[in-house]
Design a protein around this motif. Structure first.
Motif, PDB file in Angstrom:
ATOM      1  N   UNK A  68     -18.545-100.625  -8.767  1.00 45.92           N
ATOM      2  CA  UNK A  68     -19.199 -99.656  -8.756  1.00 45.92           C
ATOM      3  C   UNK A  68     -19.835 -98.310 -10.369  1.00 45.92           C
ATOM      4  N   UNK A  69     -18.717 -99.150 -11.087  1.00 42.69           N
ATOM      5  CA  UNK A  69     -18.467 -98.028 -12.095  1.00 42.69           C
ATOM      6  C   UNK A  69     -20.516 -99.445 -13.195  1.00 42.69           C
ATOM      7  N   UNK A  70     -19.992-100.475 -12.994  1.00 44.43           N
ATOM      8  CA  UNK A  70     -20.542-100.630 -14.189  1.00 44.43           C
ATOM      9  C   UNK A  70     -22.607-100.507 -13.378  1.00 44.43           C
ATOM     10  N   UNK A  71     -22.986 -99.380 -12.467  1.00 51.16           N
ATOM     11  CA  UNK A  71     -24.535 -99.945 -11.943  1.00 51.16           C
ATOM     12  C   UNK A  71     -25.228 -99.149 -13.262  1.00 51.16           C
ATOM     13  N   UNK A  72     -26.520-100.623 -13.929  1.00 47.68           N
ATOM     14  CA  UNK A  72     -27.227 -99.121 -14.930  1.00 47.68           C
ATOM     15  C   UNK A  72     -28.436 -98.260 -13.954  1.00 47.68           C
ATOM     16  N   UNK A  73     -27.976 -97.315 -12.868  1.00 46.85           N
ATOM     17  CA  UNK A  73     -29.246 -96.571 -12.597  1.00 46.85           C
ATOM     18  C   UNK A  73     -30.095 -95.899 -14.083  1.00 46.85           C
ATOM     19  N   UNK A  74     -31.371 -96.326 -13.115  1.00 46.52           N
ATOM     20  CA  UNK A  74     -32.422 -95.491 -14.222  1.00 46.52           C
ATOM     21  C   UNK A  74     -33.205 -94.606 -13.761  1.00 46.52           C
ATOM     22  N   UNK A  75     -33.320 -94.090 -12.496  1.00 44.48           N
ATOM     23  CA  UNK A  75     -32.989 -92.541 -11.999  1.00 44.48           C
ATOM     24  C   UNK A  75     -32.919 -91.483 -12.707  1.00 44.48           C
ATOM     25  N   UNK A  76     -31.366 -92.071 -12.113  1.00 51.91           N
ATOM     26  CA  UNK A  76     -30.136 -90.682 -11.975  1.00 51.91           C
ATOM     27  C   UNK A  76     -29.105 -91.486 -13.185  1.00 51.91           C
ATOM     28  N   UNK A  77     -28.203 -90.065 -13.985  1.00 49.84           N
ATOM     29  CA  UNK A  77     -27.166 -90.990 -14.794  1.00 49.84           C
ATOM     30  C   UNK A  77     -25.909 -91.408 -14.276  1.00 49.84           C
ATOM     31  N   UNK A  78     -25.199 -92.444 -14.152  1.00 49.17           N
ATOM     32  CA  UNK A  78     -23.990 -93.307 -14.005  1.00 49.17           C
ATOM     33  C   UNK A  78     -22.852 -92.571 -15.006  1.00 49.17           C
ATOM     34  N   UNK A  79     -22.821 -91.524 -14.570  1.00 49.96           N
ATOM     35  CA  UNK A  79     -21.828 -90.781 -15.020  1.00 49.96           C
ATOM     36  C   UNK A  79     -20.074 -91.846 -15.447  1.00 49.96           C
ATOM     37  N   UNK A  80     -19.811 -92.681 -14.855  1.00 51.93           N
ATOM     38  CA  UNK A  80     -18.397 -93.714 -15.089  1.00 51.93           C
ATOM     39  C   UNK A  80     -19.072 -94.781 -15.507  1.00 51.93           C
ATOM     40  N   UNK A  81     -20.461 -95.212 -15.975  1.00 51.06           N
ATOM     41  CA  UNK A  81     -20.686 -96.001 -17.189  1.00 51.06           C
ATOM     42  C   UNK A  81     -20.909 -96.047 -18.034  1.00 51.06           C
ATOM     43  N   UNK A  82     -20.993 -93.965 -18.534  1.00 47.60           N
ATOM     44  CA  UNK A  82     -20.853 -93.406 -20.121  1.00 47.60           C
ATOM     45  C   UNK A  82     -19.713 -93.258 -20.202  1.00 47.60           C
ATOM     46  N   UNK A  83     -18.424 -93.502 -19.138  1.00 50.91           N
ATOM     47  CA  UNK A  83     -17.127 -93.639 -19.213  1.00 50.91           C
ATOM     48  C   UNK A  83     -16.516 -94.814 -19.714  1.00 50.91           C
ATOM     49  N   UNK A  84     -17.344 -95.365 -19.369  1.00 47.09           N
ATOM     50  CA  UNK A  84     -17.071 -96.911 -19.633  1.00 47.09           C
ATOM     51  C   UNK A  84     -16.876 -97.211 -20.598  1.00 47.09           C
ATOM     52  N   UNK A  85     -18.418 -97.380 -21.428  1.00 39.95           N
ATOM     53  CA  UNK A  85     -19.150 -97.622 -22.807  1.00 39.95           C
ATOM     54  C   UNK A  85     -18.093 -96.474 -23.692  1.00 39.95           C
ATOM     55  N   UNK A  86     -17.658 -95.901 -23.647  1.00 44.18           N
ATOM     56  CA  UNK A  86     -17.069 -94.364 -23.810  1.00 44.18           C
ATOM     57  C   UNK A  86     -15.316 -95.290 -24.363  1.00 44.18           C
ATOM     58  N   UNK A  87     -15.066 -95.306 -23.250  1.00 49.60           N
ATOM     59  CA  UNK A  87     -14.028 -96.356 -23.269  1.00 49.60           C
ATOM     60  C   UNK A  87     -13.618 -97.697 -24.302  1.00 49.60           C
TER      61      UNK A  87
END
Length: 526
Positions: free
Chosen positions: A371-390
């Motif tokens: 579920x971390x790598x869900x590239x949602x378009x309508x709303x921000x996926x905060x876990x994906x932002x954390x993953x790319x920050x990692x």
């Protein structure tokens, strides 16, 4: 948001999102500061015989959580410090292996075969430079593979696997870890079963506590940090103390060897090392992507492969720089690849990944898995932002290694071995203190010591530790997935056998276990 937007958001979150110091337009963020501190701490820990990266991560995690709290801003600084330790300890472990002929970990043994002979020839500085160059190259390559494969693997699983298939995949992973870790598949299965049993105490989705024996402190479940650190760290300390008492072994200071030979490492020499590094880091990455195998096998296979293609004047085992490069590249390439199953599946690949997942679960807001790598378009996926920050912080750690790793290793070149009879009690005291600070209760300390004794008994009986830890971490998501799959099937008791993929994964679990027993038939058991 598109993919590029998420990448930029992750970079900004890591580099400027949580400022620790601002000087005009320059911003030093807490995540960058912590990954830098973790890296240098990791090199120091790795260079100290008797200590290792997981030891330092176990000590640091409770203190970090107590310092940063459980807010969203705590995720990247805490995990960044752990990543820094993981990277620093990997490269720092070459220092005692080369200068003192003292491998701090089993995989560092291969480094001693050529590193210590080079040090005896007065080329300790060159050996350290070779180890650092090979280590950072293998680590960088492994991280690139992680950045590319983890999102792809997670997205593929999310698209093509349902609840039943995900549950079967977790069972397959547990079976694989139980079989490949250690020399006895039955002991590995016993360790995994024990981990599932311990994790079920007081937990789950039932409205009443399970296996609490009527004790109030067990009704809410066992403290995860105390259990894992007890098994991994305190059990190892108890085992080492018992070994010292049995053998009554006193340790002295290391022999001081002067660097009187050629200690430079020129561009031409680095180029000659590249074929060995390239082959070994590929082997290490492939092995690291499989949960539970670890860096020891990667170092051995990389060294063996390098020896087969070596045609230099100095043979392997007598001070060949290519031997150091082969095992260090393979060893370091495991670390990034081990995070592929951790981030994409939520399945820790090694002990270091266990603490990263434990930090994410303790703080909240980031749950490693598909579920971390869900590239949602309508709303921000905060876990994906954390993953790319990692990912950004891992790049920062690599840059530190490229620019300052060799220099810092040279500073530790005169490090004298710390007697284990002094070191181990200090580490035990720090471990007890860190667990008490995190939990704030003596009950946590008692549980830590109990599971430390259990960890000691498991080592004494040659029962592998890693299957217990991974099963303990996976127990809750496995139970949740199985319950949801059962409910989604309308209460069908054969819900795991629907379709093709889920039964195939379960069949593979049986095949792996049966094949392991067949391969070990006729061999003496532990």
């Amino acid at each position: 948001m598109g993919a590029l937007d998420y990448v930029l958001a992750g970079v900004i979150e890591a580099l400027t999102g949580n400022p620790a110091l601002t000087l005009g337009p320059l911003v030093l963020s807490w995540p960058v500061l912590m990954v830098s501190a973790g890296f240098f701490t990791g090199v120091l820990i790795g260079a100290t015989p008797g200590l290792s990266g997981p030891f330092a991560m176990a000590l640091a995690l409770p203190l970090l959580i107590s310092s940063f709290g459980f807010s969203h801003d705590a995720l990247l600084p805490v995990i960044g410090f752990l990543i820094g330790i993981m990277k620093g300890a990997t490269v720092g472990g070459a220092v005692p292996a080369i200068l003192f002929n003292t491998p701090g970990t089993p995989d560092a043994f291969m480094t001693t075969l050529d590193g210590y002979p080079m040090a005896q020839k007065g080329q300790g500085g060159k050996a350290l430079r070779v180890a650092q160059f090979a280590s950072v190259t293998g680590d960088t390559f492994s991280d690139i593979v992680l950045f590319l494969c983890a999102p792809f693997l997670a997205i593929s699983i999310e698209l093509f696997l349902g609840l039943s298939e995900k549950a079967s995949l977790m069972i397959l992973s547990l079976s694989f870890v139980a079989v490949v870790v250690g020399s006895d598949a039955f002991k590995g299965l016993l360790a995994a079963s024990l981990g599932l049993l311990v994790a079920s105490v007081g937990s789950g989705t039932d409205p009443y506590p399970r296996l609490s024996l009527g004790m109030d402190f067990l009704a809410s479940g066992l403290p995860t940090i105390a259990v894992i650190i007890g098994i991994l760290v305190v059990g190892e300390i108890f085992g080492s103390l018992a070994e010292m008492r049995r053998h009554a072994r006193a340790t002295g200071q290391a022999e001081i060897i002067r660097d009187t030979g050629d200690n430079s490492l020129g561009l031409a020499e680095r180029i000659r090392l590249l074929p060995f590094i390239g082959m070994s880091m590929t082997i290490g990455t492939l092995i690291g992507a499989l949960p539970g195998i670890g860096s020891t096998l990667a170092a051995a296979m990389g060294y063996t492969a390098g020896r087969k293609i070596h045609k230099g004047a100095v043979p392997f085992g007598e001070g060949a720089p290519e031997g150091i490069a082969s095992c260090e590249a393979a060893n370091s390439a495991v670390s990034g690849a081990n995070l592929i199953p951790a981030l994409s599946l939520g399945i820790p690949g090694n002990v270091s990944a266990v603490f990263i997942i434990l930090a994410a679960n303790s703080i909240g807001g980031f749950n490693p898995g598909p579920s971390v790598f869900r590239f949602t378009q309508d709303q921000v996926n905060p876990e994906l932002v954390i993953a790319f920050g990692l990912f950004t912080l891992m790049v920062v750690g690599n840059l530190l290694n490229w620019t300052t790793g060799a220099w810092f290793m040279r500073l530790l070149g005169g490090l004298i071995r710390v007697p284990r009879q002094i070191l181990l009690p200090v580490v035990l005291l720090l471990t007890i203190t860190s667990v008490y600070v995190e939990g704030g209760s003596m009950v946590d300390v008692y549980i830590l010591l109990v599971f430390g004794f259990i960890g000691y008994l498991m080592r004494w009986a040659h029962v592998p530790i890693l299957p217990f830890v991974i099963a303990y971490i996976l127990a809750l998501p496995l139970e949740s997935t199985i319950r949801n799959a059962f409910e989604a099937s309308g209460g069908d008791p054969y819900f795991l056998f629907h379709g093709v993929v889920s039964p195939a994964l379960l069949f593979l679990s049986v095949v792996i276990f049966a094949a392991s027993g067949w391969l070990r038939r006729g061999k003496p058991s532990d």
